[in-house]
Design a protein around this motif. Sequence first.
Motif, PDB file in Angstrom:
ATOM      1  N   ASP A  57     -11.380  10.893  -9.050  1.00 46.46           N
ATOM      2  CA  ASP A  57     -11.463   9.317  -8.575  1.00 46.46           C
ATOM      3  C   ASP A  57     -11.653   9.592  -7.439  1.00 46.46           C
ATOM      4  N   TRP A  58     -12.405   7.687  -7.578  1.00 47.80           N
ATOM      5  CA  TRP A  58     -13.214   8.083  -6.152  1.00 47.80           C
ATOM      6  C   TRP A  58     -12.295   7.190  -4.993  1.00 47.80           C
ATOM      7  N   ARG A  59     -11.222   7.491  -5.414  1.00 48.47           N
ATOM      8  CA  ARG A  59     -10.133   6.954  -4.234  1.00 48.47           C
ATOM      9  C   ARG A  59      -9.428   7.500  -3.733  1.00 48.47           C
ATOM     10  N   GLN A 104      -9.782  11.062  -1.267  1.00 49.88           N
ATOM     11  CA  GLN A 104     -10.950  12.012  -0.430  1.00 49.88           C
ATOM     12  C   GLN A 104     -10.885  13.919  -0.584  1.00 49.88           C
ATOM     13  N   GLY A 109      -2.733   4.912 -11.591  1.00 50.31           N
ATOM     14  CA  GLY A 109      -4.403   3.663 -11.685  1.00 50.31           C
ATOM     15  C   GLY A 109      -3.862   2.281 -13.259  1.00 50.31           C
ATOM     16  N   ARG A 126       0.790  -1.341   0.498  1.00 47.95           N
ATOM     17  CA  ARG A 126       0.145  -0.393  -0.147  1.00 47.95           C
ATOM     18  C   ARG A 126       0.684   1.252  -0.146  1.00 47.95           C
ATOM     19  N   THR A 141      -2.589   0.935  -5.385  1.00 51.79           N
ATOM     20  CA  THR A 141      -3.199   1.729  -4.335  1.00 51.79           C
ATOM     21  C   THR A 141      -2.784   2.962  -4.980  1.00 51.79           C
TER      22      THR A 141
END
Length: 354
Positions: A151-153, A155, A113, A86, A118
Amino acid sequence: MLASRRWPGRLRSSLAFASAPGRDTPRILFEDLKQKFGHIGAVNQKQVGVWNLFEILRVVRSKKDVGYALQAMNLFYNFGVKLKHRQLSSRLLAATMIAKHESEAVELVKLYGTWLDTPPDSALVYAVMSKCLDDNKPMVVRELAKLMREDWRFQLEAPLYSLAVQGMLQLPKEQDPMGEAFALLQDAAMMGVRLQPKVHLQLLDECLQAHTIQATSESDEPDEEAVHLDRALKVADGLARDGHVTAGSSAALCSISWLLWHLSAMPSDARHALLEGCDSLKAATSGCKWVAVLELACASFASKSGFAPQLPGGLFRSLEASDDIEAQRMVKVCRGSFGRFYPEDVSPESDVTQ
């Protein structure tokens, strides 16, 4: 026979070790790593893994070092060594920034991506955006902000919008910098992200400055003048909604006073039409005149909550150029209250008149 095949590799490794200034350099670590792979790619994956790459990234200091790290990653991918960790993208991004390889850092954020599991840490992406701001690359800032926004990853956070707004304000005039920044401010409000007051104030002052210049010029574009003031009102309404007008700093009160100064020069009908929908601002400034708000800014400046190191110079240029008695009086009051923080006009001629 097997030993004789290994000698050339050992010899190369020894020569590299002898010529290297230090043992732990990316080149030497990469050469050592290659020795762990057989001629046909046979490798014990219990002895080779992502920690070997981390060792290389730890000592990266130049663009050439980044190249060795990327070669090591390519070696792992070619021989099927799993690189699932990660922190991998974050450490790689940090290494590229340490090596001052900003272009590679931007590409990593844009394309992570496609080859990493990650995303890099948001704080590191903000560091890349800040460096682009320092290098006056607003389009790169916009591209990175757009990527993180979609990008939903990632926040959605206040620093993302703050940096993006600053980047948009660096755009050339023909690309409508204030319009781009205002759109970001609206998007932040829609997504429930509360920004710091200084972000609102920066855009508010830019809008008021543009309105002042447009109003005092001989341009035949009244619509553009109204757009600047309308944006300023909406930004100020956001400040009032968050409580930064009734209990804000002197900088916020000065900017609101500047806004009321412009509104006071308008016909009553036009003023009420512009204020339509700005309920928070109307409630916070109900019955207030620009003089009263500016006096409050002076009175609260010495307090901890009221102090502000930067005040909107455009307001004071307007007051200095005005023949209004109250304006001239408030210039003297502000000079006495703000002291060395009073924004003096450093240009040979004042560009702003009222």
